[in-house]
Motif scaffolding. Structure first.
Motif, PDB file in Angstrom:
ATOM      1  N   MET A   1      36.152  48.298   9.290  1.00  0.00           N
ATOM      2  CA  MET A   1      37.363  48.044   9.688  1.00  0.00           C
ATOM      3  C   MET A   1      38.343  49.438   9.943  1.00  0.00           C
ATOM      4  O   MET A   1      37.965  50.517   9.137  1.00  0.00           O
ATOM      5  CB  MET A   1      38.526  47.493   8.697  1.00  0.00           C
ATOM      6  CG  MET A   1      38.210  45.915   8.534  1.00  0.00           C
ATOM      7  SD  MET A   1      39.285  44.961   7.613  1.00  0.00           S
ATOM      8  CE  MET A   1      39.398  45.828   5.800  1.00  0.00           C
ATOM      9  N   ILE A   2      38.872  49.499  11.027  1.00  0.00           N
ATOM     10  CA  ILE A   2      39.586  50.916  11.405  1.00  0.00           C
ATOM     11  C   ILE A   2      41.002  50.621  11.137  1.00  0.00           C
ATOM     12  O   ILE A   2      41.710  49.822  11.854  1.00  0.00           O
ATOM     13  CB  ILE A   2      39.382  51.040  12.952  1.00  0.00           C
ATOM     14  CG1 ILE A   2      37.877  50.839  13.333  1.00  0.00           C
ATOM     15  CG2 ILE A   2      39.758  52.394  13.364  1.00  0.00           C
ATOM     16  CD1 ILE A   2      37.478  50.622  14.692  1.00  0.00           C
ATOM     17  N   LEU A   3      41.585  51.654  10.551  1.00  0.00           N
ATOM     18  CA  LEU A   3      42.900  51.752  10.376  1.00  0.00           C
ATOM     19  C   LEU A   3      43.520  52.834  11.342  1.00  0.00           C
ATOM     20  O   LEU A   3      43.049  54.108  11.187  1.00  0.00           O
ATOM     21  CB  LEU A   3      43.180  52.127   9.009  1.00  0.00           C
ATOM     22  CG  LEU A   3      44.750  52.260   8.463  1.00  0.00           C
ATOM     23  CD1 LEU A   3      45.571  51.310   8.875  1.00  0.00           C
ATOM     24  CD2 LEU A   3      44.852  53.249   7.091  1.00  0.00           C
ATOM     25  N   GLY A   4      44.444  52.491  12.309  1.00  0.00           N
ATOM     26  CA  GLY A   4      44.924  53.448  13.102  1.00  0.00           C
ATOM     27  C   GLY A   4      46.499  53.854  12.873  1.00  0.00           C
ATOM     28  O   GLY A   4      46.929  52.872  12.357  1.00  0.00           O
ATOM     29  N   SER A  12      53.551  54.486  13.832  1.00  0.00           N
ATOM     30  CA  SER A  12      53.086  53.103  13.599  1.00  0.00           C
ATOM     31  C   SER A  12      51.718  53.139  13.110  1.00  0.00           C
ATOM     32  O   SER A  12      50.999  54.084  13.013  1.00  0.00           O
ATOM     33  CB  SER A  12      52.903  52.220  14.972  1.00  0.00           C
ATOM     34  OG  SER A  12      51.840  52.904  15.860  1.00  0.00           O
ATOM     35  N   ALA A  13      51.319  52.066  12.809  1.00  0.00           N
ATOM     36  CA  ALA A  13      49.767  51.743  12.156  1.00  0.00           C
ATOM     37  C   ALA A  13      49.411  50.291  12.744  1.00  0.00           C
ATOM     38  O   ALA A  13      50.055  49.444  13.066  1.00  0.00           O
ATOM     39  CB  ALA A  13      50.108  51.748  10.605  1.00  0.00           C
ATOM     40  N   ALA A  40      54.718  60.062   9.081  1.00  0.00           N
ATOM     41  CA  ALA A  40      53.847  59.344   8.482  1.00  0.00           C
ATOM     42  C   ALA A  40      54.276  57.615   8.331  1.00  0.00           C
ATOM     43  O   ALA A  40      55.288  57.461   7.699  1.00  0.00           O
ATOM     44  CB  ALA A  40      52.990  59.732   7.300  1.00  0.00           C
ATOM     45  N   PRO A  41      53.654  56.548   8.962  1.00  0.00           N
ATOM     46  CA  PRO A  41      53.925  55.350   8.852  1.00  0.00           C
ATOM     47  C   PRO A  41      53.556  54.718   7.478  1.00  0.00           C
ATOM     48  O   PRO A  41      52.762  53.819   7.418  1.00  0.00           O
ATOM     49  CB  PRO A  41      53.324  54.688   9.954  1.00  0.00           C
ATOM     50  CG  PRO A  41      52.031  55.617  10.267  1.00  0.00           C
ATOM     51  CD  PRO A  41      52.383  57.004   9.740  1.00  0.00           C
ATOM     52  N   ILE A  42      54.198  55.332   6.278  1.00  0.00           N
ATOM     53  CA  ILE A  42      54.025  54.858   5.063  1.00  0.00           C
ATOM     54  C   ILE A  42      54.051  53.581   4.816  1.00  0.00           C
ATOM     55  O   ILE A  42      53.138  52.705   4.037  1.00  0.00           O
ATOM     56  CB  ILE A  42      54.560  55.693   4.083  1.00  0.00           C
ATOM     57  CG1 ILE A  42      54.309  57.097   4.037  1.00  0.00           C
ATOM     58  CG2 ILE A  42      54.189  55.375   2.481  1.00  0.00           C
ATOM     59  CD1 ILE A  42      53.057  57.538   3.872  1.00  0.00           C
ATOM     60  N   ASN A  43      55.309  52.710   5.063  1.00  0.00           N
ATOM     61  CA  ASN A  43      55.366  51.491   4.932  1.00  0.00           C
ATOM     62  C   ASN A  43      54.476  50.482   5.671  1.00  0.00           C
ATOM     63  O   ASN A  43      54.007  49.571   5.291  1.00  0.00           O
ATOM     64  CB  ASN A  43      57.015  51.164   5.317  1.00  0.00           C
ATOM     65  CG  ASN A  43      57.847  52.102   4.566  1.00  0.00           C
ATOM     66  OD1 ASN A  43      58.241  51.606   3.081  1.00  0.00           O
ATOM     67  ND2 ASN A  43      58.532  52.991   4.875  1.00  0.00           N
ATOM     68  N   SER A  44      54.402  51.037   7.024  1.00  0.00           N
ATOM     69  CA  SER A  44      53.389  50.052   7.808  1.00  0.00           C
ATOM     70  C   SER A  44      51.984  50.068   7.273  1.00  0.00           C
ATOM     71  O   SER A  44      51.471  49.119   7.287  1.00  0.00           O
ATOM     72  CB  SER A  44      53.192  50.760   9.287  1.00  0.00           C
ATOM     73  OG  SER A  44      54.797  50.916   9.903  1.00  0.00           O
ATOM     74  N   ILE A  45      51.410  51.368   6.785  1.00  0.00           N
ATOM     75  CA  ILE A  45      50.240  51.226   6.357  1.00  0.00           C
ATOM     76  C   ILE A  45      50.060  50.365   4.974  1.00  0.00           C
ATOM     77  O   ILE A  45      49.269  49.569   4.773  1.00  0.00           O
ATOM     78  CB  ILE A  45      49.713  52.763   5.732  1.00  0.00           C
ATOM     79  CG1 ILE A  45      49.875  53.514   7.144  1.00  0.00           C
ATOM     80  CG2 ILE A  45      48.529  52.753   5.055  1.00  0.00           C
ATOM     81  CD1 ILE A  45      49.496  54.892   6.842  1.00  0.00           C
ATOM     82  N   ASN A  46      51.158  50.625   4.099  1.00  0.00           N
ATOM     83  CA  ASN A  46      51.217  49.792   2.870  1.00  0.00           C
ATOM     84  C   ASN A  46      51.034  48.094   3.174  1.00  0.00           C
ATOM     85  O   ASN A  46      50.638  47.520   2.533  1.00  0.00           O
ATOM     86  CB  ASN A  46      52.570  50.229   1.991  1.00  0.00           C
ATOM     87  CG  ASN A  46      52.348  51.326   1.409  1.00  0.00           C
ATOM     88  OD1 ASN A  46      51.135  51.980   1.222  1.00  0.00           O
ATOM     89  ND2 ASN A  46      53.400  52.047   0.897  1.00  0.00           N
ATOM     90  N   TYR A  47      51.913  47.881   4.175  1.00  0.00           N
ATOM     91  CA  TYR A  47      51.843  46.460   4.524  1.00  0.00           C
ATOM     92  C   TYR A  47      50.756  46.078   4.979  1.00  0.00           C
ATOM     93  O   TYR A  47      50.238  44.829   4.650  1.00  0.00           O
ATOM     94  CB  TYR A  47      53.022  46.154   5.496  1.00  0.00           C
ATOM     95  CG  TYR A  47      52.972  44.683   5.949  1.00  0.00           C
ATOM     96  CD1 TYR A  47      53.835  43.685   5.407  1.00  0.00           C
ATOM     97  CD2 TYR A  47      52.368  44.375   7.581  1.00  0.00           C
ATOM     98  CE1 TYR A  47      53.849  42.668   5.684  1.00  0.00           C
ATOM     99  CE2 TYR A  47      52.410  43.032   7.579  1.00  0.00           C
ATOM    100  CZ  TYR A  47      53.127  41.968   6.947  1.00  0.00           C
ATOM    101  OH  TYR A  47      53.135  40.563   7.206  1.00  0.00           O
ATOM    102  N   ILE A  48      49.991  46.751   5.832  1.00  0.00           N
ATOM    103  CA  ILE A  48      48.709  46.307   6.262  1.00  0.00           C
ATOM    104  C   ILE A  48      47.602  46.267   5.078  1.00  0.00           C
ATOM    105  O   ILE A  48      46.753  45.084   4.920  1.00  0.00           O
ATOM    106  CB  ILE A  48      48.130  47.143   7.486  1.00  0.00           C
ATOM    107  CG1 ILE A  48      49.155  46.989   8.477  1.00  0.00           C
ATOM    108  CG2 ILE A  48      46.726  46.981   7.617  1.00  0.00           C
ATOM    109  CD1 ILE A  48      48.866  48.205   9.599  1.00  0.00           C
TER     110      ILE A  48
END
Length: 525
Positions: A1-4, A12-13, A40-48
């Motif tokens: 899986m790729i995290l962008g 965004s993430a 850095a999209p910390i909240n977006s990464i954490n949600y994903i």
């Protein structure tokens, strides 16, 4: 899986899963509630990460990304430190990709899979460039022309936006909208050459020689010499018409030049300038056009992932973000019932939603919708929307509620089945990236969503795209013979589109007669 991810303007993430699906994509501004959030999209990464970990259908190998891809290359100091902290926490490799190459790689979302396409990227600037031209194919991306940061068509349009007293990098749509109005000023700007495409060197030439605030100052002096009052409405219209005409003329010159040279008629247009739907409409007159639904910098996270992935991805939807779940609403409902007496609250079965919401719309109620997965990109497409019948009286009512400029048009969602009946240039437009000419006999019927130039930026909806939303409009059409609803994004003026349950209830206090939150209908008393 790729995290962008991308950490610049509108960070965004996203996640591309092991089956080559774009599984998640979310803008950081939706969580922080700060428009065009940088960092850095910390909240977006954490949600994903939390979403994939909590998905019981995933195996252990589907619960952790294998690599991080970053949209945009150059950063230092705090920005770089934040990204390295993300990498250290996940303990996986991280690759950086060029800003405009990320915009360009969104061609892998198009239907040009087995065809060559010309990829045009254009924005204010990123990683040294403001525009690029490439040939895209199933072999990859071949760059053939570039414009640097000084020669920026995107910065020119943003500077015009600032000259007119609007917010650059945010209010360019106001300039585009004003350009369609008539003005009584008899001032000819046709000989004014500020920026143009140079065929000899295959680049944009900015004759100001400066960008940003310096360009804004220079433009103010130029328009002052032309005796234009930039603070008066007619002056704003005149300058907006000049800016839009310049943009269309020079971008079309560039596209025509490279299309003639390569023989390619398939165009992918990406970057912030591709949000200009009037320009997109001009391009569509002679070319097969694909505009990614997240063409702005929020799309860089997806672009970076696609560059590493090297495969075409079948983009079926932009419903890729925060998911409203009824079980999360139950406690909210109980708390409201105990402490407040301002709403009537009712649970509605999914099959009952079209008739219930349809009848409210037919009675000229303004309905806020916040349910299922949040859209990614600038457009609300039925899951985070404010809906009404497409009448001018409703448009005025919503403008007043949102404190919105009256010259800005509203867009509709319509049933795709009727696109040929209502529009002169019918096509499928599920992501609201292009404009339509409305046939004259229908303008008065949907006058709340038709701009003064008889165009509309319609989302054309097929049932499989969003079945319940489709059925709401279909119910309305069955009663009043109008296969449209006015659809504007569910947010207060100057704020990002609502994300979660709390955002929806907070915004609903200021706009709308009813709120459909998940399957719960809130009616103001």
């Amino acid at each position: 899986m790729i995290l962008g991810l991308t950490d610049g303007h509108n960070s965004s993430a996203c996640l591309i899963d092991n089956t080559n699906n774009l599984k998640y994509a979310v803008g950081e501004e939706r969580f922080t509630r700060k428009k065009n959030q940088r960092g850095a999209p910390i909240n977006s990464i954490n949600y994903i990460i939390n979403s994939i970990n909590n998905n019981t259908e995933n195996t252990d190998t589907d619960k952790k990304p294998e690599i991080i891809t970053v949209g945009g290359m150059f950063r230092k100091g705090k920005r770089l430190k934040e990204l390295k902290e993300i990498q250290n926490k996940l303990n996986i490799p991280m690759l950086y990709f060029n800003h405009h190459l990320c915009h360009a790689s969104l061609y892998k979302l198009s239907n040009f899979k087995n065809k060559e396409c010309l990829i045009i990227t254009m924005d204010g600037g990123g990683d040294g460039f403001s525009s690029t031209v490439s040939i895209g194919s199933n072999k990859g991306i071949e760059p053939i022309a570039q414009s640097d940061l000084i020669d920026s068509m995107g910065d020119f349009y943003a500077s015009i936006t600032e000259v007119l007293g609007f917010k650059p990098m945010e209010d360019e749509g106001k300039v585009m909208s004003l350009s369609t109005y008539d003005t009584n000023l008899n001032i000819d700007l046709n000989n004014l050459k500020i920026i143009e495409y140079n065929k000899k060197i295959k680049t944009i030439n900015n004759y100001l020689g400066v960008v940003g605030f310096e360009a804004t100052k220079a433009l103010k002096k130029i328009f002052n010499l032309e005796n234009i009052n930039i603070n008066e409405f007619n002056g704003k219209i005149l300058i907006s018409k000049y800016a839009q005409k310049t943009l269309e003329s020079e971008v079309l010159k560039l596209i025509n030049e490279f299309s003639n040279e390569t023989g390619i008629k398939n165009i992918v247009f990406s970057g912030g300038v591709a949000q200009n739907v009037q320009l997109n409409k001009k391009i569509m007159e002679n070319y097969n056009l694909f505009v990614p639904p997240f063409m702005g910098d929020e799309g860089l996270s997806v672009g970076a992932s696609l560059l590493f992935n090297k495969k075409f991805v079948d983009l079926k939807t932009t419903y890729l973000g925060y998911d409203i779940k009824n079980e999360n609403i139950i406690n909210i409902v109980e708390k409201i019932k105990l402490n407040e007496n301002q709403y009537k609250i009712k649970y509605i079965e999914e099959k009952e939603i079209p008739e219930t919401i349809g009848n409210l719309l037919i009675s000229n109620k303004i309905i806020c919708i916040c349910r299922n997965k949040m859209e990614f990109g600038a457009r609300a497409l039925g899951n985070r929307s404010i809906l009404a019948l497409p009448k001018k009286e409703n448009a005025k009512k919503i403008n007043k509620m949102l404190n919105r400029d009256s010259f800005m048009p509203f867009a509709p969602t319509m049933l795709y089945d009727y696109v040929e009946e209502y529009f002169k240039n019918p096509h499928y437009n599920p992501f609201m990236t292009t404009l339509f000419d409305v046939k004259k006999e229908y303008i008065n019927k949907i006058d709340g969503v038709v701009h003064n130039d008889d165009t509309t930026r319609a989302q054309t909806l097929k049932k499989e795209f969003n079945p319940t939303y489709y059925n709401i409009i279909d119910y309305v059409n069955g009663v009043v013979n109008v296969p449209f609803v006015l659809n504007t994004s569910f947010n207060l003026h100057g704020e990002p589109i609502v994300c979660n349950e709390q955002d929806a209830l907070k915004s609903f206090k200021s706009v709308g007669d009813a709120l459909l939150l998940g399957n719960y209908l809130f009616m103001k008393i």
